[in-house]
Motif scaffolding. Structure first.
Motif, PDB file in Angstrom:
ATOM      1  N   ARG A 109       0.557  -1.185   0.219  1.00 50.95           N
ATOM      2  CA  ARG A 109      -0.236  -0.232   0.221  1.00 50.95           C
ATOM      3  C   ARG A 109       0.674   1.521   0.543  1.00 50.95           C
ATOM      4  O   ARG A 109       0.357   2.583  -1.141  1.00 50.95           O
ATOM      5  N   LEU A 110       1.782   0.509   0.794  1.00 47.01           N
ATOM      6  CA  LEU A 110       2.460   2.576   0.816  1.00 47.01           C
ATOM      7  C   LEU A 110       3.387   2.851  -0.011  1.00 47.01           C
ATOM      8  O   LEU A 110       3.129   4.065  -1.047  1.00 47.01           O
ATOM      9  N   VAL A 111       3.565   1.581  -1.358  1.00 51.80           N
ATOM     10  CA  VAL A 111       4.472   1.808  -2.473  1.00 51.80           C
ATOM     11  C   VAL A 111       2.982   2.578  -3.370  1.00 51.80           C
ATOM     12  O   VAL A 111       3.546   2.845  -4.442  1.00 51.80           O
ATOM     13  N   GLY A 112       2.273   2.429  -3.858  1.00 54.26           N
ATOM     14  CA  GLY A 112       1.156   2.344  -4.371  1.00 54.26           C
ATOM     15  C   GLY A 112       0.429   1.510  -4.557  1.00 54.26           C
ATOM     16  O   GLY A 112      -0.183   1.291  -6.213  1.00 54.26           O
ATOM     17  N   ALA A 113       0.153   0.751  -4.689  1.00 50.79           N
ATOM     18  CA  ALA A 113      -0.353  -0.377  -5.540  1.00 50.79           C
ATOM     19  C   ALA A 113      -1.427  -1.012  -5.526  1.00 50.79           C
ATOM     20  O   ALA A 113      -2.147   0.248  -4.670  1.00 50.79           O
ATOM     21  N   ASP A 114      -2.410  -1.707  -5.991  1.00 48.20           N
ATOM     22  CA  ASP A 114      -3.446  -1.764  -6.417  1.00 48.20           C
ATOM     23  C   ASP A 114      -4.149  -2.341  -5.153  1.00 48.20           C
ATOM     24  O   ASP A 114      -3.999  -3.784  -5.013  1.00 48.20           O
ATOM     25  N   GLU A 115      -4.717  -2.026  -4.435  1.00 52.00           N
ATOM     26  CA  GLU A 115      -5.660  -2.395  -3.134  1.00 52.00           C
ATOM     27  C   GLU A 115      -6.119  -3.469  -3.426  1.00 52.00           C
ATOM     28  O   GLU A 115      -6.055  -5.226  -2.519  1.00 52.00           O
ATOM     29  N   GLU A 116      -6.886  -3.756  -4.609  1.00 54.35           N
ATOM     30  CA  GLU A 116      -7.557  -5.018  -4.574  1.00 54.35           C
ATOM     31  C   GLU A 116      -6.592  -6.084  -5.288  1.00 54.35           C
ATOM     32  O   GLU A 116      -7.017  -7.105  -5.244  1.00 54.35           O
ATOM     33  N   GLU A 117      -5.588  -5.896  -5.350  1.00 53.67           N
ATOM     34  CA  GLU A 117      -5.122  -7.280  -6.144  1.00 53.67           C
ATOM     35  C   GLU A 117      -3.544  -7.178  -5.588  1.00 53.67           C
ATOM     36  O   GLU A 117      -3.274  -8.894  -5.090  1.00 53.67           O
ATOM     37  N   ILE A 118      -3.446  -6.818  -4.161  1.00 52.35           N
ATOM     38  CA  ILE A 118      -2.596  -7.238  -3.121  1.00 52.35           C
ATOM     39  C   ILE A 118      -3.115  -7.908  -2.613  1.00 52.35           C
ATOM     40  O   ILE A 118      -3.859  -8.075  -1.790  1.00 52.35           O
ATOM     41  N   PRO A 119      -1.752  -9.265  -2.354  1.00 48.40           N
ATOM     42  CA  PRO A 119      -1.967 -10.496  -1.677  1.00 48.40           C
ATOM     43  C   PRO A 119      -2.181 -10.454  -0.010  1.00 48.40           C
ATOM     44  O   PRO A 119      -1.104 -10.282   0.479  1.00 48.40           O
ATOM     45  N   THR A 120      -2.414 -11.201   0.900  1.00 50.59           N
ATOM     46  CA  THR A 120      -2.820 -11.361   1.844  1.00 50.59           C
ATOM     47  C   THR A 120      -2.277 -12.898   2.626  1.00 50.59           C
ATOM     48  O   THR A 120      -2.510 -12.888   3.837  1.00 50.59           O
ATOM     49  N   SER A 121      -2.199 -13.877   1.791  1.00 50.46           N
ATOM     50  CA  SER A 121      -1.901 -14.819   2.335  1.00 50.46           C
ATOM     51  C   SER A 121      -1.128 -15.907   1.021  1.00 50.46           C
ATOM     52  O   SER A 121      -0.489 -15.332   0.038  1.00 50.46           O
ATOM     53  N   ILE A 122      -0.005 -16.430   1.447  1.00 48.87           N
ATOM     54  CA  ILE A 122       0.249 -17.291   0.375  1.00 48.87           C
ATOM     55  C   ILE A 122      -0.246 -17.889  -0.749  1.00 48.87           C
ATOM     56  O   ILE A 122       0.311 -17.952  -2.292  1.00 48.87           O
ATOM     57  N   ALA A 123      -1.319 -18.721  -0.644  1.00 52.27           N
ATOM     58  CA  ALA A 123      -2.171 -18.676  -2.154  1.00 52.27           C
ATOM     59  C   ALA A 123      -2.300 -17.351  -2.636  1.00 52.27           C
ATOM     60  O   ALA A 123      -2.218 -18.141  -3.783  1.00 52.27           O
ATOM     61  N   GLU A 124      -3.068 -16.246  -2.091  1.00 53.13           N
ATOM     62  CA  GLU A 124      -2.578 -15.487  -3.035  1.00 53.13           C
ATOM     63  C   GLU A 124      -1.548 -15.066  -3.712  1.00 53.13           C
ATOM     64  O   GLU A 124      -2.407 -14.713  -4.921  1.00 53.13           O
ATOM     65  N   LEU A 125      -0.816 -14.875  -3.037  1.00 55.01           N
ATOM     66  CA  LEU A 125       1.012 -14.539  -4.027  1.00 55.01           C
ATOM     67  C   LEU A 125       0.741 -15.408  -5.078  1.00 55.01           C
ATOM     68  O   LEU A 125       1.478 -15.459  -6.401  1.00 55.01           O
ATOM     69  N   ASP A 126       0.906 -17.252  -4.646  1.00 55.78           N
ATOM     70  CA  ASP A 126       0.474 -17.831  -5.579  1.00 55.78           C
ATOM     71  C   ASP A 126      -0.192 -17.547  -7.212  1.00 55.78           C
ATOM     72  O   ASP A 126       0.764 -17.437  -8.061  1.00 55.78           O
ATOM     73  N   ALA A 127      -1.887 -17.419  -6.876  1.00 50.66           N
ATOM     74  CA  ALA A 127      -2.530 -17.049  -7.727  1.00 50.66           C
ATOM     75  C   ALA A 127      -1.905 -16.244  -8.080  1.00 50.66           C
ATOM     76  O   ALA A 127      -2.083 -15.154  -9.969  1.00 50.66           O
ATOM     77  N   LEU A 128      -1.138 -14.958  -7.836  1.00 53.59           N
ATOM     78  CA  LEU A 128      -0.606 -13.594  -8.587  1.00 53.59           C
ATOM     79  C   LEU A 128       0.497 -14.091  -9.722  1.00 53.59           C
ATOM     80  O   LEU A 128       0.213 -13.164 -11.041  1.00 53.59           O
ATOM     81  N   TYR A 129       1.807 -14.978  -9.159  1.00 57.62           N
ATOM     82  CA  TYR A 129       2.131 -15.400 -10.221  1.00 57.62           C
ATOM     83  C   TYR A 129       1.707 -15.872 -11.505  1.00 57.62           C
ATOM     84  O   TYR A 129       2.616 -15.899 -12.007  1.00 57.62           O
ATOM     85  N   VAL A 130       0.445 -16.990 -11.372  1.00 60.81           N
ATOM     86  CA  VAL A 130       0.646 -16.977 -12.492  1.00 60.81           C
ATOM     87  C   VAL A 130      -0.522 -16.422 -13.538  1.00 60.81           C
ATOM     88  O   VAL A 130      -0.005 -16.150 -14.203  1.00 60.81           O
ATOM     89  N   LYS A 131      -1.113 -15.396 -12.743  1.00 62.08           N
ATOM     90  CA  LYS A 131      -1.985 -15.058 -13.176  1.00 62.08           C
ATOM     91  C   LYS A 131      -0.673 -13.697 -14.471  1.00 62.08           C
ATOM     92  O   LYS A 131      -0.823 -13.424 -15.399  1.00 62.08           O
ATOM     93  N   TYR A 132       0.335 -13.161 -13.686  1.00 55.87           N
ATOM     94  CA  TYR A 132       1.174 -12.315 -14.623  1.00 55.87           C
ATOM     95  C   TYR A 132       2.661 -13.283 -14.441  1.00 55.87           C
ATOM     96  O   TYR A 132       3.437 -12.863 -14.950  1.00 55.87           O
ATOM     97  N   GLY A 133       2.306 -14.190 -14.792  1.00 55.64           N
ATOM     98  CA  GLY A 133       3.564 -16.056 -15.104  1.00 55.64           C
ATOM     99  C   GLY A 133       4.038 -15.536 -16.271  1.00 55.64           C
ATOM    100  O   GLY A 133       5.122 -15.148 -16.926  1.00 55.64           O
ATOM    101  N   HIS A 134       3.164 -14.804 -18.081  1.00 52.52           N
ATOM    102  CA  HIS A 134       3.900 -13.920 -19.113  1.00 52.52           C
ATOM    103  C   HIS A 134       4.591 -13.026 -18.946  1.00 52.52           C
ATOM    104  O   HIS A 134       5.621 -12.577 -20.180  1.00 52.52           O
ATOM    105  N   LEU A 135       5.291 -12.516 -17.535  1.00 57.03           N
ATOM    106  CA  LEU A 135       5.557 -11.586 -17.489  1.00 57.03           C
ATOM    107  C   LEU A 135       7.468 -11.409 -17.191  1.00 57.03           C
ATOM    108  O   LEU A 135       8.012 -10.216 -16.682  1.00 57.03           O
TER     109      LEU A 135
END
Length: 371
Positions: A213-239
């Motif tokens: 939040r401090l650095v300006g991330a979108d609140e709706e995407e910020i993960p709050t668990s390891i499972a949510e972080l893993d899902a983000l890696y899948v979503k943005y894996g193409h990058l």
């Protein structure tokens, strides 16, 4: 010959021990940082900034292994995220110096040296200190933007370091890489390196959300668990992951990695030997292998390792555990702490560790009173 235009380095290729060590000016912005807990909030309670002495983030961050391996771990994963790599390629001071033919080993080292120490005020300072440094870095990153991430993959579009996506991934890769280093390299509790319990891993990510939040991330995407972080890696894996064209500068067609190599060769002086060793054999070879080996197989693939190289890195890192333990001992840790976190970083780390000791003592006293 000037070698570090745009950098805070020396004015010639001959460098000294004093220049390598640097003063607080190399890391400090907007005055001396105030350690977490050294100021108070409006209600009179201690201002611990983003985290605090009872947080899992501080538990992970303040371990000697994390202090020593923080930058190599961050670098390993951030350099696999193509939008960040594009920003470095197109806008970073080391890239600008390389295009002018003015980059040397110290310029490269000094750039990596400022990383941990300039982030420390956000992680270990009070609220005002954290916000001041975040604002400074956000202003710097406003200019780090481009229309092309990878000339060989134009459909990826562009990048913006100050935008919510890149800001989020910069923060997440910093936080997650520290967790990886801690779980995979930190000797603690009388045991070899091991994972935190699942609930503490999730708590780590929940706490890290404050930094996103401090650095300006979108609140709706910020993960709050390891499972949510893993899902983000899948979503943005193409990058993530290496490509043959990632190093090509869109405007000129030059290969930035070849420019780095040519600059370092041309501008070498024997006085740069110590930092050249850190840039190459230590940071980008030995440490990089260790932090990659304790990460995931996917991370090693994103780092450019083949399956065989990945297996070899894991085997060699297991055999290196006695040496990894040695790097966490007091004299070695203190050397890397001062070298890579700077004088203010040392103060912030020591203050935070003292706050943790006080919190543990208070908890023990409370437990005894309850009995």
């Amino acid at each position: 010959m000037a070698t570090t235009s745009g950098l805070r380095g020396p004015t010639s290729n001959v460098i000294t021990k004093e220049q390598v060590a640097g003063t607080e000016r190399r890391w400090r912005r907007f005055g001396e940082p105030v350690p977490a807990g050294a100021s108070v909030r409006e209600d009179g309670s201690p201002d611990y900034g983003l985290f605090g002495p009872e947080s899992i983030v501080w538990k992970v961050m303040l371990h000697p292994a994390t202090i020593v391996f923080q930058y190599p771990a961050q670098s390993a994963i951030q350099s696999s995220y193509r939008p960040i790599l594009a920003g470095v390629r197109d806008h970073d001071p080391i890239s600008r110096a390389a295009r002018k033919g003015e980059l040397n080993h110290f310029g490269m080292f000094e750039r990596t040296q400022r990383n941990s120490g300039m982030h420390a005020p956000m992680w270990l300072g009070d609220t005002e200190t954290a916000e001041r440094m975040a604002k400074h870095l956000r202003n710097i990153h406003q200019k780090v933007a481009g229309e092309v991430i990878d000339v060989g993959d134009p459909e990826l579009g562009g990048y913006a370091a100050a935008g919510p996506r890149e800001a989020m991934w910069a923060a997440l890769t910093e936080m997650h890489s520290m967790l990886w280093a801690y779980e995979g390299l930190a000797f603690r509790d009388g045991r070899p390196p091991h994972r935190l319990p699942p609930h503490e891993r999730d708590q780590f990510m929940a706490e890290a959300a404050a930094y996103c939040r401090l650095v300006g991330a979108d609140e709706e995407e910020i993960p709050t668990s390891i499972a949510e972080l893993d899902a983000l890696y899948v979503k943005y894996g193409h990058l993530f992951g290496p490509t043959a064209t990632m190093a090509v500068i869109p405007e000129t067609g030059e290969n930035i990695n070849l420019l780095y190599f040519e600059n370092l060769r041309k501008n070498y002086h024997k006085s740069q030997r110590a930092v050249a060793r850190y840039n190459g054999p230590i940071n980008h070879t030995l440490f990089r292998m260790w932090v990659g080996a304790v990460g995931s197989e996917q991370l090693r693939a994103w780092m450019g390792m083949t399956p065989e190289q990945s297996r070899r890195a894991v085997r060699r890192t297991k055999l290196s555990m006695p040496l990894i333990w040695l790097f966490q001992r007091g004299p070695v840790e203190r050397h890397f702490m001062r070298l890579m976190w700077g004088p203010d970083g040392v103060t912030l780390i020591r203050s935070a560790r003292e706050q943790v000791k006080k919190a543990k003592a208070a908890a023990r006293a409370q437990a005894r009173a309850a009995r």
